[in-house]
Design an enzyme around this catalytic site. Sequence first.
Site, PDB file in Angstrom:
ATOM      1  N   SER A  85      -1.346   7.561  -4.541  1.00 24.53           N
ATOM      2  CA  SER A  85      -1.344   6.194  -4.007  1.00 24.53           C
ATOM      3  C   SER A  85       0.043   5.582  -3.990  1.00 24.53           C
ATOM      4  O   SER A  85       0.429   4.887  -3.027  1.00 24.53           O
ATOM      5  CB  SER A  85      -2.291   5.320  -4.832  1.00 24.53           C
ATOM      6  OG  SER A  85      -3.616   5.800  -4.734  1.00 24.53           O
ATOM      7  N   HIS A 132       0.679   1.288  -7.007  1.00 30.60           N
ATOM      8  CA  HIS A 132       0.742   0.820  -5.627  1.00 30.60           C
ATOM      9  C   HIS A 132       1.991  -0.040  -5.408  1.00 30.60           C
ATOM     10  O   HIS A 132       2.754   0.177  -4.456  1.00 30.60           O
ATOM     11  CB  HIS A 132      -0.499  -0.009  -5.294  1.00 30.60           C
ATOM     12  CG  HIS A 132      -1.753   0.804  -5.267  1.00 30.60           C
ATOM     13  ND1 HIS A 132      -3.002   0.224  -5.175  1.00 30.60           N
ATOM     14  CD2 HIS A 132      -1.961   2.139  -5.318  1.00 30.60           C
ATOM     15  CE1 HIS A 132      -3.928   1.180  -5.167  1.00 30.60           C
ATOM     16  NE2 HIS A 132      -3.316   2.340  -5.257  1.00 30.60           N
TER      17      HIS A 132
END
Length: 285
Positions: free
Chosen positions: A207, A261
């Site tokens: 991610s 993220h």
Amino acid sequence: MEEPAPLPPPDDGTARATAHFAERPDAELFYLAQHAARYPPAVGAAAVAELQRRALVPVPAAPGPPPAPAPPAPAAGWGPALRALLPSRRFWATPLLLGLNAAVWAAMTASGVSATDPTGHELARWGSNVSSLTLPGQPWRLLTSVFVHAGATHLLLNGFSLWLLGVLLEARVGAARLLAVYLASGAAGSLATLWYHRGGINSVGASGAIFGLYGLLLTLLLSKQLVLDKFDRRAMLGLVLYLVLSNLISGLSGNVDNAAHLGGLLMGGLVAAPLALVGLKPVTE
């Protein structure tokens, strides 16, 4: 202007007429050129040739080579995107990354790890980002954890995002630049995870690296390296921002690492992407 006296009939064609008109005044030659239909073809041709020799009328340009055929229009539909799964000389980073992610999951499954719900101990054995192991003793986990996934669903979701972003970006920035941004953003996401989760974390997945590619795409759009009209640029910016924000919001609940993220996004958008775009020429759509 008075009409010139009648000409003697031409004897042996254009060559004789040319020699005759070399001595005629400009006005007479212009008259003959404008009314060539009244006289034999050799007369009109000789009058025009003499005017061209005197630089009173332009000489027609020599015919150039035929124009190059227009490049074929890009194929529509899913064909180009599906072909992008296969490596080529100019497009190899995205297939390589997809293949590495799939290969690690397949090797884990073949070794007896659950294909859908591996345990934390199993993930740690395969290189996950573990607070007590990564720093300072095993810093390689900052990158290996990017290629380890917590089951098939996790792998498919990240793989689909990587595929779409890779198809869009690699053709514009090049394979080496995309690979550098991906790895740098993945490592940055792993570092952000360790910094944020001071109480300990066991983290896996691509991610952070994928959010780095979002950052790269945003940099392309905002710097206008990706040439689009105003409507398309706004639409793509809106789509990217929606995807980023929706993923961050979904990470507020559930077992999702928003620190990775954000770390990957900041690395991709603020550090790696500007460096990757140095010397990059805009690409038209």
